[in-house]
Structures are given as structure tokens and as C-alpha cells.
Design an enzyme around this catalytic site. Structure first.
Site, PDB file in Angstrom:
ATOM      1  N   ASP A 156       0.835  -1.084  -0.037  1.00 18.87           N
ATOM      2  CA  ASP A 156       0.077  -0.107  -0.001  1.00 18.87           C
ATOM      3  C   ASP A 156       0.932   1.287  -0.023  1.00 18.87           C
ATOM      4  OD1 ASP A 156      -2.065   1.915   0.312  1.00 18.87           O
ATOM      5  OD2 ASP A 156      -3.141   0.793   1.716  1.00 18.87           O
ATOM      6  N   HIS A 205      -2.684  -0.158  -2.624  1.00 17.82           N
ATOM      7  CA  HIS A 205      -4.066   0.512  -2.187  1.00 17.82           C
ATOM      8  C   HIS A 205      -5.145   0.199  -3.094  1.00 17.82           C
ATOM      9  CE1 HIS A 205      -5.950   3.300   0.562  1.00 17.82           C
ATOM     10  NE2 HIS A 205      -6.288   3.852  -0.370  1.00 17.82           N
TER      11      HIS A 205
END
Lengths: 237, 527
Positions: free
Chosen positions: A175, A206
Site C-alpha cells: 500500500d 492501495h
């Protein structure tokens, strides 16, 4: 599945809309559990309504409140249009987290009393919504909370001691908004607790469950969603 | 079991008396036994054992069980009373309880008012109490809906319908041809069924979730509390003896320290048996034996009476007599303490008495409290505690006086050394040469502080040397070659002056450096 809009009174005046997706066959005699679907920074857009419809198809009354209503009501943005992406970040900058939690508590209170509700309410949020789902777990009596790639949770870990219900976090290991140190901090603090489940997704970035998004990964999204459905059924039925 | 022979004990007492008197205004030979009467006495005593108990209670929400479960608090009281009564009657329990005393070195003799816990007899009970707030129901009527399970719908406010969102309650919308057309959501009715309450006007109460009741807060919905009672058993002792069968001084000694008298074998216990009292209670019966007699000593022809008691020749009721015998020495010591006359000579005269000499030595080699204890150990009888304390105090003051002048002289000499050292450093170019190599002010401050500390320490050593010499002149004849001494009296106070003096000298010399154009310490305020 049917959908409708509810108007929810805010705590200190004003009101905001919430999209509601109702599963087939529910009635006051055949009530269903409820799930608050918490938006990303793009508002209650098609993607989020799609998530509500998916939850409704799984037997949950899904409700997505418009949390940006204090800045601009009924905003719907896309991550694929650069101007709208910029606007989304602007709105995020103006968003008051505390007021957002207040609105979510009002939503929880309202949907709990829905004629077709069985009184068990959970929540599920993505990105900004992931963080809000975590905070709602910390500061309300929501029974089950799910956060998908929530951003900034590592700074709020002290609140975790007041979590009364169940919490599930989906962590994307690559992420870009949640660095590895932050992920380690989250795992060290929340890992090993009976009421908290952490799922990690190697190589995922993400928003890997946002359909149409750059980082969408159908395989991992399906795994994460199946974890979520099982978790919600276990804790809200 | 045989007690010691009173005649032998009388001889032993004579030795003790000679030890006390020798060198304290009398010689050993001048102490004699004038009269001695002795016999071996028997006595009986009984230590009654009463069972006592305390209860500790703890409340916990819900129904739990620890130990025996009893139906209610009344039963608990009855159960406790019954348990204690059983314990008193049960032979096995009685054996354990009396064994607590009989297994001690004193066998519980003269134990009075003592409380002994019996952790092995601890019992736990549980009783369950209904919650007073909900009368054991576990729930209370929901305060929001008052038990109606429903509340007014927050969407339609009990109207069951809300204005149509699509046509905003107009009943029509604008078509593609810009003509009005019937709203296809409300079909022209302007209103639609409330989506929250589904036309019911009420929704489920969100506090009790439609149950009409909420969990009772005090009992957390369990309707009950568990009360855990820990019963702790103890025994309390009560000693009784026939006070008329033994002499009054012995009664006093037994009542005050009877346990020690048995443990230290002053008294022989012929028997100590556990008995059942007429009322069913527990007790230990004792038969004891000890030598006792009356003694009259002659010290320098004066009679001194005492009672001889116990196997180790303990002397009871021996009135303080040493103070009178060493009175001239005390007078000299008093004058020395007040600085009245030549203190060293007065101390020498006072120290002709062994007791005072011991006090002076103890005060020189240990703190006053310890010196008191040491003197008391050496002279356990024949002199009152107050007199011993007074002698210790006066010895300390006298030694302080004998060192006064030498301490001042030592302080003066030390301060001269300080002037030479600090002056030698600051009033020459040495200081400038040193500080030039120092990168920071802090090093200069450390240097100055170190200098003051060094000078203060040197001065203290000089003071001590001077004071030691004066003290040796006064009491040196009493000291063994390797006697370890504490610092002479008041040298610590003089030492404090030494440090203050060194600091003042440093400031004065720093000021001088300003005027003679030498390097002034950087920390010294120039303006």
C-alpha cells in the site's frame, strides 16, 4: 433487491442522505442485519452503491451515508478523471473526521431502528472509510467493523483499547499510503487480540478491491470480500 | 527436671555484683554477701485458648461459586458458628490448635492477649444475592421506549408517508418534450411510503432493539451477585496464674516477659499439657519450677538488697546503687561538660571510674545511641537508664570541649593553607595558562569547585588531626593501641566552616585578580 434513500438527522442540526440497498424478501417479520458502507474520498458514487448492492445480494441491509454533505452534498467523483481526483483530495482536506464519526453514529442509530432491521449493525469501509470503520469500532457499539486498506490507523492505535465489538482489517502489503513500518505497528498492536482479525495481501497496493481502479486485483478482491461476508454473517446474524 | 542450686546462684550473683562495682568506687573484695536465703519454688499456670474468627467478603457480578455454596446470608452466619463450634470439639483440630503453642520454645507459657492465625482452617463460602435494582430479573424497562418496544419513526415522524423525492412532492415531473408528466415514482400521489418504518409510523426502539427491556446496569443483566466469604480462624490466648503462690517480683517478671523466661531457661517447665476446660474450651496447663531467694550484699560496708530469681541468677528489684558510688567522677564529668576548668584534667579525673571511662571510650568510637546501648550492655543493672543517658551526653560534651581550641587552631591553619593554594594559583600566571586550554566555561567552574572542595577537605583533615591530638591527651590512657575512633566531637561542624571559608577565600582572591590585572575566573561577575 430494492434501493431507496433515507434522510438522516445530524446530531447538531441539518440532515444528510444515505443510499439504502434492501435485500429481497426482507420484511419486519423477516428482518435482516445492517451494514453501514463507508465511502472513500470519492463520495457515494456508482462504485460505492455497487458495494451496497453486493452486500444486499448477500442478505444485508446496506446503507451508505453521504459523509461529505457538510462540504458539498451528494458529491460523486471518479478516480479515473484527474480533475475529479484532485477535487476528491480537496474534499478530503476539508473533511472533519470527528464530525464524520458523529454522522456515522447517527446512521447506525437510524438503521438500527429500520422496520426490516434485526438490530445488529456492522460497518465496512474503504480507504478513508477503512479508517472511519476502525474509529467507529473504537467509539461506538457497532457489532462488527471491517476496514479495507484504511489510511492513518497507525496514528490512532491508542484508541483500540476501547474496541468492544469485532474488527477485521484488510491490509495491502504494498500500500503506497500505508508504509511497511505503519503496517508493522498495526500488526504489533492489534495482532493477537481475540476480537480483531488482520488479513494481509502480499503484492497488493492501495484500493485493490476498487473495480475499475488502477490497482484492482479480482483474485485478491474476491478473497477479501469472502472473508468479509463470512465475518459479517458470523457476527450480525 | 532440676532447677539450679540457689547457693550456687548466689555465688554467681556475687561475681556479677563484683564485676559491676569493681573500679567504680569499690574493689571486688569489698563486695560480699551479707545474707542469702534461697529455695526452689513450684508454680502452676494456665493459658486459655479462645477461638476467634474474621470474615472477609467480596462481591462479584453474576452467579459464581468459590468454596461451599450456601442459600443465603442467614445460613452463612449459622454455618460459620457451627464450623467454629465443631472445631472446638474436634480432637484433631484441638491437637493442631494447642500444638501451635506447645511446639514453640516458650510452649505458650504466659502468652496473654496474643492472636495467632490458623490459615490451615480457612474456609470459603459463596452466597448468591438477587440484584436489588432489578429484583433479580436481570433487566429493567427500557428508558427510551418505556417498554413499548417502539419509538416514533425519525424519517416520517409517525406520518407513515414522506414527500416523493423524485418529484419533490409535486406529483409530476418535466418530460423530455418539456411537458409535465405524472411522476413515475409516486404515480402522482406526491407521497411515498416511509422507507424507514415501511408505513408503520414507528420503528423498533434502538436502545432495547425492540425488546422493551435493557440489561440492568448494576448486575450487568445477570440478576444476581455472588458474595464470597473467606472465614479466617485465629486463636487468642489468656494466661492465668495463682499470683499468691509466687513472690510479687516474680509475678511481675512472668507477666511481662514470661515467654522469654522459659525460652532462655530462667524457668523450668516441668509439664505443659493440653487440657479440656469444664466448659469444653481449650487450655494448656503448666507446672513450672524456678529458684528464688533474697540476697543482701555488702558493698563498702553498705547493704544492697536484691531478689535472686531463675536458673541463671537473675537479680530482681536491684535498686540503682552505682550512681552514688561514682558520684565524685560524675561531678568532674559534669564540670568538663560545662567547660568549667581544665577540661582535659577533669576528664582524666572522671575516667578513674570504670563506668565513666567506658562511656568516654564508647562515645569516642561510636555514635551516641550505640554508645548508650554498649554501656547498658556492660552495666545491665545497678544504674538507671536515665543516668546512663546523662553520662553519655556529658561524655560527648566534655570531649567536644576538650577539642574546641584545637579545632579553631586547625581551622586557622587549614585556611592559611587554602590562601596559599588558591593565591598560588590565581595570583600567578598559572591560572591564565590553564584556562587558555579550556574550551568552555563549565570546565572553569568545575576547576574552581574542585579547588574549593580540595581546600575544604585539607582543612578538615588538619582540624581532625588537631582535635585527635587533644582527645588523645585527655583519654589516650584509656585507649588500646588499635582502638578505632570516630571523628572527634564537632569536627564535622568545623569541617563545614572549612568549606565555606575556602569558597570565601576563592571569591576574595578572584576580586583581587580584577584589580591587579591578572586572569579572573570567567564565572566571576565583573560588572
Amino acid at each position: 433487491m430494492t434501493n431507496t434513500t433515507l434522510t438522516i438527522p445530524a446530531k447538531n442540526g441539518g440532515s444528510f442522505d444515505a443510499y439504502v440497498a434492501m435485500p429481497e424478501g426482507v420484511s419486519p417479520d423477516n428482518p435482516a442485519p445492517c451494514v453501514i458502507v463507508i465511502q472513500e474520498i470519492f463520495g457515494v458514487n456508482n462504485g460505492l452503491r455497487g458495494k451496497c448492492n453486493w452486500l444486499a445480494s448477500q442478505g444485508f441491509i446496506a446503507i451508505a451515508p453521504d459523509l461529505f454533505w457538510r462540504v458539498e452534498p451528494k458529491i460523486e467523483l471518479s478516480d479515473q478523471i484527474p480533475e475529479q481526483l484532485q477535487r476528491a483530495f480537496d474534499l478530503f482536506g476539508q473533511f472533519d473526521i470527528d464530525k464524520g464519526i458523529e454522522d456515522l453514529k447517527q446512521t447506525l442509530h437510524t438503521i438500527k431502528g429500520h422496520a426490516n432491521s434485526n438490530g445488529n449493525v456492522g460497518c465496512l469501509g474503504y480507504c478513508l472509510g477503512g479508517k472511519l470503520a476502525y474509529l467507529l469500532a473504537c467509539h461506538s457499539d457497532v457489532k462488527a467493523s471491517i476496514g479495507y486498506y484504511g489510511v492513518g490507523i497507525e496514528n490512532l492505535l491508542a484508541d483500540a483499547k476501547s474496541i468492544k465489538g469485532k474488527l477485521m482489517l484488510h491490509i495491502a502489503e504494498k500500500d503506497g499510503f500505508v508504509p511497511p513500518e505503519a503496517q508493522t505497528q498495526i500488526r504489533q498492536t492489534l495482532g493477537g487480540r481475540d476480537n480483531i482479525v488482520l488479513h494481509s495481501y502480499p503484492d497488493m497496493d492501495h484500493a485493490f478491491t476498487r473495480e475499475g481502479g488502477d490497482n484492482y486485483d479480482a483474485g485478491n478482491a474476491e478473497i477479501a470480500d469472502s472473508h468479509s461476508i463470512l465475518f459479517l454473517k458470523e457476527n450480525l446474524s | 527436671m532440676c532447677s539450679a542450686d540457689p547457693k550456687e546462684l548466689a555465688k554467681k550473683s556475687l561475681m556479677i555484683m563484683r564485676e559491676l562495682c569493681d573500679g567504680n568506687g569499690a574493689t571486688a573484695d569489698s563486695v560480699q554477701i551479707k545474707e542469702a536465703r534461697g529455695e526452689v519454688l513450684d508454680m502452676q499456670g494456665i493459658t486459655h485458648i479462645e477461638l476467634t474468627h474474621i470474615t472477609e467478603q467480596e462481591r462479584k457480578v453474576g452467579k459464581h461459586i468459590q468454596g461451599a455454596l450456601l442459600p443465603n446470608a442467614q445460613m452463612l452466619g449459622a454455618e460459620i458458628a457451627q464450623t467454629i463450634a465443631k472445631m472446638g470439639k474436634n480432637d484433631e483440630s484441638r491437637k493442631v490448635i494447642t500444638g501451635k503453642l506447645l511446639n514453640r520454645t516458650d510452649k505458650g507459657f504466659s502468652s496473654h492477649g496474643e492472636e495467632i492465625n490458623l490459615p490451615e482452617f480457612g474456609i470459603e463460602y459463596t452466597t448468591h444475592e438477587p440484584c436489588g435494582s432489578c429484583q433479580g430479573q436481570g433487566g429493567a424497562t427500557c428508558k427510551r421506549c418505556n417498554g413499548r418496544c417502539q419509538e416514533t419513526c425519525t424519517q416520517c415522524h409517525a406520518k407513515t408517508m414522506i414527500p416523493c423525492r423524485k418529484c419533490s412532492g409535486n406529483g409530476f415531473t418535466m418530460g423530455q418534450d418539456n411537458k409535465q408528466q405524472k411522476c413515475n415514482f409516486c404515480f402522482g400521489h406526491r407521497q411515498v411510503a416511509c422507507p424507514l418504518c415501511q408505513k408503520r409510523g414507528t420503528i423498533k426502539c434502538r436502545i432495547c432493539n425492540g425488546a422493551g427491556k435493557t440489561k440492568c446496569d448494576p448486575c450487568k443483566g445477570s440478576g444476581a451477585f455472588s458474595v464470597f466469604t473467606k472465614l479466617k480462624i485465629a486463636i487468642k490466648t489468656l494466661f492465668e496464674m495463682d499470683r499468691t503462690s509466687v513472690p510479687a517480683p516474680v509475678v511481675y517478671a512472668i507477666e511481662n516477659s514470661g515467654d522469654k523466661l522459659v525460652a532462655q531457661k530462667h524457668i523450668d517447665l516441668i509439664s505443659a499439657e493440653s487440657v479440656r476446660r469444664e466448659d469444653g474450651g481449650m487450655a494448656i496447663h503448666y507446672k513450672a519450677r524456678f529458684p528464688y531467694g533474697d540476697l543482701v550484699f555488702s558493698v563498702n560496708g553498705k547493704p544492697i538488697t536484691a531478689h535472686l530469681f531463675g536458673n541463671r541468677g537473675k537479680m530482681l528489684k536491684l535498686k540503682p546503687f552505682l550512681e552514688d558510688m561514682i558520684e565524685p567522677g560524675l561531678e568532674h564529668l559534669g564540670r568538663a561538660a560545662q567547660g568549667d576548668g581544665r577540661v582535659a584534667n577533669l576528664i582524666k579525673k572522671a575516667s578513674q571510674y570504670k563506668l565513666i571511662a567506658s562511656a568516654l571510650l564508647f562515645v569516642s568510637s561510636m555514635p551516641k545511641k550505640k554508645a548508650f546501648m554498649a554501656l547498658k550492655r556492660k552495666y545491665p543493672m545497678g544504674i538507671s537508664n536515665d543516668a546512663v543517658m546523662q553520662i553519655i551526653k556529658q561524655s560527648d560534651q566534655a570531649l567536644g570541649n576538650v577539642t574546641r581550641k584545637p579545632r579553631y587552631m586547625g581551622l586557622g591553619a587549614g585556611l592559611i593553607v587554602t590562601v596559599l593554594l588558591i593565591g598560588g594559583l590565581l595570583l600567578t600566571k598559572t591560572y591564565a595558562a590553564i584556562i587558555v586550554k579550556m574550551p568552555h566555561l563549565i570546565f572553569e567552574i568545575i576547576l574552581s569547585t574542585g579547588l574549593v572542595a580540595l581546600c575544604g577537605y585539607l582543612t578538615t583533615i588538619i582540624i581532625k588531626k588537631f582535635a585527635d591530638k587533644a582527645r588523645s591527651q585527655a583519654i589516650g590512657h584509656l585507649m588500646a593501641a588499635n582502638t578505632k575512633m570516630v571523628a572527634p566531637a564537632k569536627t564535622r561542624t568545623s569541617g563545614l566552616y572549612a568549606y565555606i571559608g575556602a569558597a570565601i577565600i576563592l571569591l576574595i582572591i578572584s576580586e583581587i585578580t580584577r584589580h591587579v590585572g591578572l586572569a579572573t575566573p570567567a564565572w566571576y561577575p565583573i560588572k
